[in-house]
Every structure is written in structure tokens, then in C-alpha cells.
Motif scaffolding. Structure first.
Motif, mmCIF file in Angstrom:
data_model
loop_
_atom_site.group_PDB
_atom_site.id
_atom_site.type_symbol
_atom_site.label_atom_id
_atom_site.label_comp_id
_atom_site.label_asym_id
_atom_site.label_seq_id
_atom_site.Cartn_x
_atom_site.Cartn_y
_atom_site.Cartn_z
ATOM 1 N N PRO A 159 -18.669 3.835 39.405
ATOM 2 C CA PRO A 159 -18.588 4.997 38.511
ATOM 3 C C PRO A 159 -19.684 6.006 38.826
ATOM 4 N N LYS A 160 -19.354 7.296 38.735
ATOM 5 C CA LYS A 160 -20.374 8.307 39.061
ATOM 6 C C LYS A 160 -21.554 8.211 38.090
ATOM 7 N N GLU A 161 -21.288 7.717 36.882
ATOM 8 C CA GLU A 161 -22.354 7.591 35.874
ATOM 9 C C GLU A 161 -23.406 6.573 36.288
ATOM 10 N N MET A 162 -23.074 5.722 37.284
ATOM 11 C CA MET A 162 -24.034 4.708 37.740
ATOM 12 C C MET A 162 -24.868 5.192 38.927
ATOM 13 N N LEU A 163 -24.564 6.388 39.443
ATOM 14 C CA LEU A 163 -25.393 6.911 40.545
ATOM 15 C C LEU A 163 -26.802 7.107 40.012
ATOM 16 N N PRO A 164 -27.815 6.599 40.723
ATOM 17 C CA PRO A 164 -29.168 6.680 40.157
ATOM 18 C C PRO A 164 -29.942 7.942 40.532
ATOM 19 N N ILE A 165 -30.751 8.412 39.600
ATOM 20 C CA ILE A 165 -31.799 9.379 39.910
ATOM 21 C C ILE A 165 -33.053 8.508 40.040
ATOM 22 N N ILE A 166 -33.603 8.417 41.214
ATOM 23 C CA ILE A 166 -34.665 7.467 41.597
ATOM 24 C C ILE A 166 -34.148 6.037 41.385
ATOM 25 N N ASP A 167 -34.448 5.414 40.229
ATOM 26 C CA ASP A 167 -34.053 4.007 40.065
ATOM 27 C C ASP A 167 -33.286 3.753 38.765
ATOM 28 N N LYS A 168 -32.843 4.825 38.122
ATOM 29 C CA LYS A 168 -32.150 4.653 36.841
ATOM 30 C C LYS A 168 -30.792 5.364 36.883
ATOM 31 N N PRO A 169 -29.701 4.672 36.528
ATOM 32 C CA PRO A 169 -28.393 5.349 36.534
ATOM 33 C C PRO A 169 -28.408 6.555 35.589
ATOM 34 N N THR A 170 -27.683 7.598 35.969
ATOM 35 C CA THR A 170 -27.713 8.827 35.150
ATOM 36 C C THR A 170 -27.312 8.530 33.707
ATOM 37 N N ILE A 171 -26.368 7.615 33.505
ATOM 38 C CA ILE A 171 -25.909 7.361 32.126
ATOM 39 C C ILE A 171 -27.018 6.749 31.260
ATOM 40 N N GLN A 172 -27.966 6.056 31.896
ATOM 41 C CA GLN A 172 -29.047 5.472 31.095
ATOM 42 C C GLN A 172 -29.973 6.557 30.529
ATOM 43 N N TYR A 173 -30.165 7.650 31.294
ATOM 44 C CA TYR A 173 -30.969 8.765 30.763
ATOM 45 C C TYR A 173 -30.306 9.293 29.488
ATOM 46 N N ILE A 174 -28.975 9.351 29.515
ATOM 47 C CA ILE A 174 -28.219 9.920 28.390
ATOM 48 C C ILE A 174 -28.303 8.977 27.178
ATOM 49 N N VAL A 175 -28.113 7.681 27.444
ATOM 50 C CA VAL A 175 -28.175 6.687 26.370
ATOM 51 C C VAL A 175 -29.578 6.703 25.739
ATOM 52 N N GLU A 176 -30.615 6.812 26.565
ATOM 53 C CA GLU A 176 -31.983 6.825 26.031
ATOM 54 C C GLU A 176 -32.227 8.064 25.159
#
Ligand code: G1P
Length: 295
Positions: free
Chosen positions: A26-43
Motif C-alpha cells: 500500500p502507498k500508505e506504507m511507503l516510509p519517510i525515513i523509517d516511518k510509514p506515511t500513515i503512521q504520521y497521520i495516525v499520530e
């Protein structure tokens, strides 16, 4: 007035802009450095005080569910190896209760939100889109929630974009500006190039009253033949004012290649461990490019 406790994160898009990387991931799992983009959103949602999260997924999105699930074996190994910093990071992504629902056909953003209607029921709620990461002192969503709590009106996050990019966004045509807040005449999804009434663009953060589902229920198609959230917002705005709020903070576009690359570089430059070596590496690359261009 009801408090905002629930948020919807649509993550059912096909990710065609990142093919072939997104063929099986999923594109949402592509990481910025070491964190998937979706995790930034969830946080961001959690830091804003959201208690219940629903992610609307589609085909091939299992990795998102796995990511936010417990990973006992991995956690055990990290504990055994005394890698406690990594263990905390890994546990962070599974400490939240997330619900999932599937959008069976990719019929557009409006349709994805509509799929979450039973989960939302009759409460006001937040929507966060994964293509925009916002770094701000006060989380972007929290800024909108504060505004909602003061006015009891739906509110949409906007920021200025360059004129030549307005056709890529939902744009507002505003009547009046009160500081960061705008009274909106019309919300227009992806106006034709050169026809946008302003350069204030919808940036993937929304606080909506549940009445939005009355308009999404109509399932009318808009720009690109898709059921658009912006069109339903405009219909609601004609009956019950929806405001736009120019939020504070820097927004990073991770929904297309150039934005994704630039965001990775900027985040690396803000990362203490990486900063110096990244600057050094970039200098070397640019020097080599200059020599190549001059030769
Ligand atoms: C969506 C919304 C659009 C908004 C944009 C922000 O478009 O429909 O109104 O401005 O996200 O990223 P998409 O980029 O999914 O085509």
C-alpha cells in the motif's frame, strides 16, 4: 455540543503514482525515513485527542493492519537484544485501537468516507487524508477541533498553493476573511487551470457534522467521474455554513513523487542523526552534477 472523538482515514486508493512500488505494497506504507506515511497521520490524530480511529482500506492493504497490530516475535527479539529504543518505536504503532472497513470499489474519496457512516453514526467527526503530512506546534487537526468546539460549525483545513497548482486541489471561493478563518461561498473540486477563484486549497484535514452523510448518500459523481467529498461539503454549505481555516504549520505533500522525495530530504535534514551526513552527501551529488553539466 458533541466532542470530536472519532476520525476516518481513507486509505483505499490504488497508489498508481508510485507504481511499481505500490503493486504489492500500500502507498500508505511507503516510509519517510523509517516511518510509514500513515503512521504520521495516525499520530497526529492521537495527539489531537482522537479516541476512535477507522481506516477505510481496499484490496491489497493488509500490510496496514499488520503494521498497527502487535508483533510479539519481533518485540521479543528486540527485548532479548536489549534494543529498547526500537522496541518502544515498534510498540508505539500497536498501542492504538484502530477499526478497519473495506471500500469494495474505488469510487472516490466521498464514497470512501460514506463507507464509514455506520461507525460514525450521529457524531461530528474528523477526516485525515494520508497524502498530506503536517508538522505544526499544535497538531493541525487539533487547531480545527478547537475551532469546531467554539463555533459548532464544520470546518475544513486550507493553505495557499501556487496558482499553477490549483487544478490539483479542492479550492475555496470565499466571501469574507476573519483572521485565519474564511466564510465560504463555494467549495470547488479541482477547478480547470486558470479558473480557480482563489489559491486557498483543501489540505486533507476536515471536521464534519454527521449531516454530510445525507449528501454523500446521493452518490453523485463529480470531477474525474468520482464521488467527491468536496461536492458533498458544498451541498451541506448551502444549508449549514462550512468554514475554511488556514491552519498553522508546514504541510508536506507525500502523494506524488517529487513531494515525497523533497519531504524525505527535509525530514532527514531535521533528523539529528542524519543531518550532517545528508548535507555532505547532497553536496557531493550536486558537485558531481555540476561537473557533469559543465563538461
Ligand atoms: C483530495 C481532495 C481535494 C484535496 C486533496 C488534498 O484530492 O479531493 O479536495 O485538495 O485531496 O490532498 P486527491 O489528491 O485525492 O485527488
Amino acid at each position: 455540543m458533541k466532542k470530536i472523538k472519532k476520525a476516518v482515514i481513507p486509505a483505499a486508493g490504488l497508489g498508481t503514482r508510485f507504481l511499481p512500488a505500490t503493486k504489492a505494497m500500500p502507498k500508505e506504507m511507503l516510509p519517510i525515513i523509517d516511518k510509514p506515511t500513515i503512521q504520521y497521520i495516525v499520530e497526529e490524530a492521537i495527539e489531537s485527542g482522537i479516541e476512535d480511529l477507522i481506516i477505510v482500506t481496499g484490496k491489497g492493504k493488509r500490510a496496514i493492519e499488520d503494521h498497527f497490530d502487535n508483533a510479539f516475535e519481533l518485540e521479543y527479539r528486540l527485548m532479548d537484544a536489549e534494543k529498547l529504543d526500537l522496541l518502544t518505536e515498534v510498540q508505539r504503532s500497536s498501542s492504538i485501537d484502530i477499526h478497519y472497513i473495506r471500500q469494495k470499489e474505488p469510487k472516490g474519496l466521498g464514497h470512501a468516507i460514506w463507507c464509514a457512516r455506520r461507525f460514525i453514526d450521529d457524531e461530528p467527526f474528523a477526516v485525515l487524508l494520508g497524502d498530506d503530512i503536517v508538522v505544526a506546534e499544535e497538531p493541525c487537526l487539533k487547531q480545527l477541533m478547537t475551532h469546531y468546539e467554539e463555533t459548532n460549525a464544520s470546518v475544513i483545513g486550507v493553505q495557499k498553493v501556487p496558482e499553477h497548482q490549483t487544478h490539483r486541489y479542492g479550492i475555496i471561493d470565499y466571501a469574507e476573511q476573519m483572521g485565519r478563518l474564511y466564510e465560504v461561498n463555494r467549495f470547488i473540486e479541482k477547478p480547470k487551470q486558470g479558473s480557480a477563484p482563489s489559491n486557498l486549497a483543501i489540505m486533507g484535514r476536515y471536521i464534519l457534522k454527521p449531516e454530510i452523510f445525507d449528501y454523500l448518500d446521493m452518490q453523485e459523481k463529480g470531477a474525474g467521474g468520482e464521488i467527491q467529498l468536496t461536492d458533498a461539503i458544498q451541498k451541506m454549505n448551502e444549508i449549514d455554513s462550512v468554514y475554511a481555516y488556514n491552519f498553522e504549520g508546514t504541510r508536506y505533500d507525500v502523494g506524488e513523487k517529487l513531494g515525497f522525495i523533497l519531504t524525505s530530504i527535509q525530514f532527514a535534514l531535521h533528523n539529528e542523526e542524519l543531518r550532517d551526513s545528508v548535507i555532505q552527501g547532497l553536496k557531493e551529488i550536486l558537485d558531481e552534477e555540476t561537473i557533469y553539466m559543465l563538461s
